[in-house]
Design a protein around this motif. Structure first.
Motif, PDB file in Angstrom:
ATOM      1  N   GLY A   1      70.542  57.737   5.083  1.00  0.00           N
ATOM      2  CA  GLY A   1      70.568  58.562   6.263  1.00  0.00           C
ATOM      3  C   GLY A   1      69.977  60.001   6.209  1.00  0.00           C
ATOM      4  O   GLY A   1      69.560  60.368   5.107  1.00  0.00           O
ATOM      5  N   LEU A   2      70.536  60.573   7.211  1.00  0.00           N
ATOM      6  CA  LEU A   2      70.303  62.019   7.228  1.00  0.00           C
ATOM      7  C   LEU A   2      71.124  62.732   6.296  1.00  0.00           C
ATOM      8  O   LEU A   2      70.982  64.279   6.253  1.00  0.00           O
ATOM      9  CB  LEU A   2      70.366  62.481   8.795  1.00  0.00           C
ATOM     10  N   GLY A   3      71.690  62.278   5.486  1.00  0.00           N
ATOM     11  CA  GLY A   3      72.728  62.983   4.528  1.00  0.00           C
ATOM     12  C   GLY A   3      71.649  63.484   3.421  1.00  0.00           C
ATOM     13  O   GLY A   3      72.153  64.609   2.561  1.00  0.00           O
ATOM     14  N   ARG A   4      70.504  62.865   3.200  1.00  0.00           N
ATOM     15  CA  ARG A   4      69.628  63.244   2.274  1.00  0.00           C
ATOM     16  C   ARG A   4      68.816  64.630   2.830  1.00  0.00           C
ATOM     17  O   ARG A   4      68.449  64.605   3.936  1.00  0.00           O
ATOM     18  CB  ARG A   4      68.642  62.347   1.730  1.00  0.00           C
ATOM     19  N   ASP A   5      68.510  65.546   2.214  1.00  0.00           N
ATOM     20  CA  ASP A   5      67.811  66.811   2.631  1.00  0.00           C
ATOM     21  C   ASP A   5      66.398  66.349   2.911  1.00  0.00           C
ATOM     22  O   ASP A   5      65.577  66.022   2.386  1.00  0.00           O
ATOM     23  CB  ASP A   5      67.696  67.690   1.385  1.00  0.00           C
ATOM     24  N   LEU A   6      66.208  66.641   4.157  1.00  0.00           N
ATOM     25  CA  LEU A   6      64.839  66.334   4.909  1.00  0.00           C
ATOM     26  C   LEU A   6      63.530  67.088   4.236  1.00  0.00           C
ATOM     27  O   LEU A   6      62.466  66.615   4.587  1.00  0.00           O
ATOM     28  CB  LEU A   6      64.851  66.695   6.489  1.00  0.00           C
ATOM     29  N   ARG A   7      63.665  68.285   3.523  1.00  0.00           N
ATOM     30  CA  ARG A   7      62.817  68.818   3.073  1.00  0.00           C
ATOM     31  C   ARG A   7      62.344  68.162   1.676  1.00  0.00           C
ATOM     32  O   ARG A   7      61.221  68.579   1.069  1.00  0.00           O
ATOM     33  CB  ARG A   7      63.139  70.217   2.719  1.00  0.00           C
ATOM     34  N   LEU A   8      63.061  67.134   1.105  1.00  0.00           N
ATOM     35  CA  LEU A   8      62.813  66.605  -0.113  1.00  0.00           C
ATOM     36  C   LEU A   8      61.495  65.747  -0.299  1.00  0.00           C
ATOM     37  O   LEU A   8      60.861  65.587  -0.991  1.00  0.00           O
ATOM     38  CB  LEU A   8      63.930  66.072  -0.732  1.00  0.00           C
ATOM     39  N   ASP A   9      61.105  64.967   0.774  1.00  0.00           N
ATOM     40  CA  ASP A   9      60.176  64.016   1.088  1.00  0.00           C
ATOM     41  C   ASP A   9      59.041  64.496   1.994  1.00  0.00           C
ATOM     42  O   ASP A   9      59.329  64.853   2.976  1.00  0.00           O
ATOM     43  CB  ASP A   9      60.823  62.751   1.311  1.00  0.00           C
ATOM     44  N   HIS A  10      57.911  64.089   1.616  1.00  0.00           N
ATOM     45  CA  HIS A  10      56.661  64.512   2.263  1.00  0.00           C
ATOM     46  C   HIS A  10      56.133  63.130   2.773  1.00  0.00           C
ATOM     47  O   HIS A  10      55.615  62.321   2.078  1.00  0.00           O
ATOM     48  CB  HIS A  10      55.477  65.088   1.750  1.00  0.00           C
ATOM     49  N   LEU A  11      56.278  62.997   4.130  1.00  0.00           N
ATOM     50  CA  LEU A  11      55.924  61.526   4.780  1.00  0.00           C
ATOM     51  C   LEU A  11      54.694  61.995   5.601  1.00  0.00           C
ATOM     52  O   LEU A  11      54.024  60.884   5.947  1.00  0.00           O
ATOM     53  CB  LEU A  11      57.161  60.860   5.495  1.00  0.00           C
ATOM     54  N   SER A  12      54.202  63.045   5.755  1.00  0.00           N
ATOM     55  CA  SER A  12      52.762  63.528   6.440  1.00  0.00           C
ATOM     56  C   SER A  12      53.064  63.096   8.027  1.00  0.00           C
ATOM     57  O   SER A  12      53.613  62.437   8.425  1.00  0.00           O
ATOM     58  CB  SER A  12      51.545  62.515   5.834  1.00  0.00           C
ATOM     59  N   THR A  13      52.449  64.206   8.711  1.00  0.00           N
ATOM     60  CA  THR A  13      52.051  63.956  10.133  1.00  0.00           C
ATOM     61  C   THR A  13      50.753  63.221  10.734  1.00  0.00           C
ATOM     62  O   THR A  13      50.701  63.283  11.921  1.00  0.00           O
ATOM     63  CB  THR A  13      52.292  65.268  10.802  1.00  0.00           C
TER      64      THR A  13
ATOM     65  N   PRO B   1      47.862  60.933  11.709  1.00  0.00           N
ATOM     66  CA  PRO B   1      48.084  59.693  12.497  1.00  0.00           C
ATOM     67  C   PRO B   1      47.225  58.570  11.486  1.00  0.00           C
ATOM     68  O   PRO B   1      47.420  57.541  12.070  1.00  0.00           O
ATOM     69  CB  PRO B   1      46.837  59.879  13.562  1.00  0.00           C
ATOM     70  N   HIS B   2      46.862  58.847  10.538  1.00  0.00           N
ATOM     71  CA  HIS B   2      45.990  57.806   9.810  1.00  0.00           C
ATOM     72  C   HIS B   2      47.128  56.959   8.774  1.00  0.00           C
ATOM     73  O   HIS B   2      46.729  55.729   8.831  1.00  0.00           O
ATOM     74  CB  HIS B   2      45.014  58.250   8.901  1.00  0.00           C
ATOM     75  N   ALA B   3      47.844  57.679   8.160  1.00  0.00           N
ATOM     76  CA  ALA B   3      48.829  56.667   7.257  1.00  0.00           C
ATOM     77  C   ALA B   3      49.852  57.759   6.616  1.00  0.00           C
ATOM     78  O   ALA B   3      49.775  58.930   6.413  1.00  0.00           O
ATOM     79  CB  ALA B   3      48.009  56.442   5.893  1.00  0.00           C
ATOM     80  N   PRO B   4      50.838  57.389   6.384  1.00  0.00           N
ATOM     81  CA  PRO B   4      52.122  58.136   5.726  1.00  0.00           C
ATOM     82  C   PRO B   4      51.720  58.349   4.411  1.00  0.00           C
ATOM     83  O   PRO B   4      50.875  57.574   3.749  1.00  0.00           O
ATOM     84  CB  PRO B   4      53.212  57.072   5.776  1.00  0.00           C
ATOM     85  N   SER B   5      52.384  59.219   3.571  1.00  0.00           N
ATOM     86  CA  SER B   5      52.171  59.739   2.187  1.00  0.00           C
ATOM     87  C   SER B   5      52.761  58.430   1.541  1.00  0.00           C
ATOM     88  O   SER B   5      53.910  57.815   2.003  1.00  0.00           O
ATOM     89  CB  SER B   5      52.701  60.976   1.915  1.00  0.00           C
ATOM     90  N   ARG B   6      52.402  58.277   0.420  1.00  0.00           N
ATOM     91  CA  ARG B   6      52.931  57.263  -0.557  1.00  0.00           C
ATOM     92  C   ARG B   6      54.280  57.754  -0.836  1.00  0.00           C
ATOM     93  O   ARG B   6      54.490  59.027  -1.316  1.00  0.00           O
ATOM     94  CB  ARG B   6      51.822  56.815  -1.770  1.00  0.00           C
ATOM     95  N   VAL B   7      55.232  56.915  -0.955  1.00  0.00           N
ATOM     96  CA  VAL B   7      56.654  57.131  -1.645  1.00  0.00           C
ATOM     97  C   VAL B   7      56.765  56.109  -2.946  1.00  0.00           C
ATOM     98  O   VAL B   7      56.740  54.805  -2.403  1.00  0.00           O
ATOM     99  CB  VAL B   7      57.679  57.070  -0.648  1.00  0.00           C
ATOM    100  N   PRO B   8      56.922  56.406  -4.100  1.00  0.00           N
ATOM    101  CA  PRO B   8      57.091  55.633  -5.084  1.00  0.00           C
ATOM    102  C   PRO B   8      58.091  54.243  -4.827  1.00  0.00           C
ATOM    103  O   PRO B   8      59.172  54.648  -4.508  1.00  0.00           O
ATOM    104  CB  PRO B   8      57.288  56.459  -6.176  1.00  0.00           C
ATOM    105  N   GLY B   9      57.639  53.156  -4.952  1.00  0.00           N
ATOM    106  CA  GLY B   9      58.551  52.267  -4.794  1.00  0.00           C
ATOM    107  C   GLY B   9      58.806  51.661  -3.392  1.00  0.00           C
ATOM    108  O   GLY B   9      59.510  50.770  -3.199  1.00  0.00           O
ATOM    109  N   TRP B  10      58.102  52.244  -2.370  1.00  0.00           N
ATOM    110  CA  TRP B  10      58.291  51.949  -1.049  1.00  0.00           C
ATOM    111  C   TRP B  10      56.895  51.876  -0.255  1.00  0.00           C
ATOM    112  O   TRP B  10      56.042  52.368  -0.466  1.00  0.00           O
ATOM    113  CB  TRP B  10      59.025  52.918  -0.063  1.00  0.00           C
ATOM    114  N   VAL B  11      56.856  50.860   0.744  1.00  0.00           N
ATOM    115  CA  VAL B  11      55.770  50.763   1.440  1.00  0.00           C
ATOM    116  C   VAL B  11      56.087  51.125   3.074  1.00  0.00           C
ATOM    117  O   VAL B  11      57.279  50.637   3.341  1.00  0.00           O
ATOM    118  CB  VAL B  11      55.368  49.272   1.660  1.00  0.00           C
ATOM    119  N   ILE B  12      55.375  52.229   3.671  1.00  0.00           N
ATOM    120  CA  ILE B  12      55.773  52.679   4.930  1.00  0.00           C
ATOM    121  C   ILE B  12      54.752  52.467   5.754  1.00  0.00           C
ATOM    122  O   ILE B  12      53.468  52.787   5.489  1.00  0.00           O
ATOM    123  CB  ILE B  12      56.386  54.140   4.588  1.00  0.00           C
ATOM    124  N   HIS B  13      54.831  51.944   6.865  1.00  0.00           N
ATOM    125  CA  HIS B  13      53.995  51.777   7.941  1.00  0.00           C
ATOM    126  C   HIS B  13      54.423  52.128   9.290  1.00  0.00           C
ATOM    127  O   HIS B  13      55.543  52.073   9.618  1.00  0.00           O
ATOM    128  CB  HIS B  13      53.703  50.159   8.002  1.00  0.00           C
TER     129      HIS B  13
END
Length: 208
Positions: free
Chosen positions: A158-170, A172-184
């Motif tokens: 949850g939000l216990g992890r520092d929100l500054r660590l991961d780039h998910l992109s703003t 509108p085309h697609a989120p950034s890739r996160v190793p081991g995960w698929v995000i839609h």
């Protein structure tokens, strides 16, 4: 969820467990109480997947990966089915998967909210938002926020992890890739943003 309120109300006492009923009753507004009941009775669709009555689905919390306290991902003991729930502004999003999954839905924030949480963003997200026209910033912020919260719920932190660590992109085309995960992104209408994050199965478990 409002359309389902009258259908769900008679089921709440018999389907929800004592903890869920207490949490619903503690909510201040009638709309929040109704929304909680609708969402959690919807979650009992797990019963159809597990072959048990909705009221008999045992729901627990896994240990948090960060502190080991019992507030990690929700789970059904002994089941190979993972799930996540989110609700906001009269809408509810449920996600079910064979691997870890997180879901988030949010109403688009006011512009001042976007500015207030600037220090909580990844530096690249902050740069993207700064370059975004002001009228588009709430939607851009909500895209990144729901992607990130879905991912963090999938991790179980949850939000216990520092929100500054991961780039998910703003974008509108697609989120950034996160190793081991698929995000839609999930279509949720003009006033909401929503996303689902699903952990990829280990290579040995993937169909060939």
């Amino acid at each position: 969820m409002e359309a389902l309120r009258d259908v769900v109300a008679p089921l709440a006492e018999s389907v929800l467990d004592s903890g869920e009923r207490a949490r619903a009753a503690a909510l201040r507004s009638a709309a929040d109480r109704d929304g909680y009941r609708v969402a959690h009775i919807g979650l009992r669709l797990l019963g159809a997947c597990l072959g048990v009555e909705p009221a008999n689905v045992p729901l627990v919390r896994q240990p948090c990966p960060m502190c080991r306290a019992p507030h990690g991902r929700p789970a059904v003991p002994g089941a190979d089915l993972c799930f996540s729930l989110s609700r906001s502004g009269g809408l509810c999003l449920l996600a079910f998967a064979a691997t870890a999954v997180g879901a988030d839905i949010e109403q688009l924030p006011a512009s001042d909210v976007v500015d207030d949480v600037g220090a909580m963003r990844h530096r690249r997200e902050a740069a993207e938002l700064a370059a975004c026209p002001p009228e588009r910033r709430p939607a851009a912020f909500a895209r990144a926020w729901t992607r990130k919260e879905a991912y963090l719920k999938g991790l179980g932190t949850g939000l216990g992890r520092d929100l500054r660590l991961d780039h998910l992109s703003t974008s509108p085309h697609a989120p950034s890739r996160v190793p081991g995960w698929v995000i839609h992104d999930v279509a949720a209408g003009p006033d909401h943003a929503a996303a689902v994050a699903v952990a990829e199965a280990p290579p040995a478990e993937r169909p060939r």
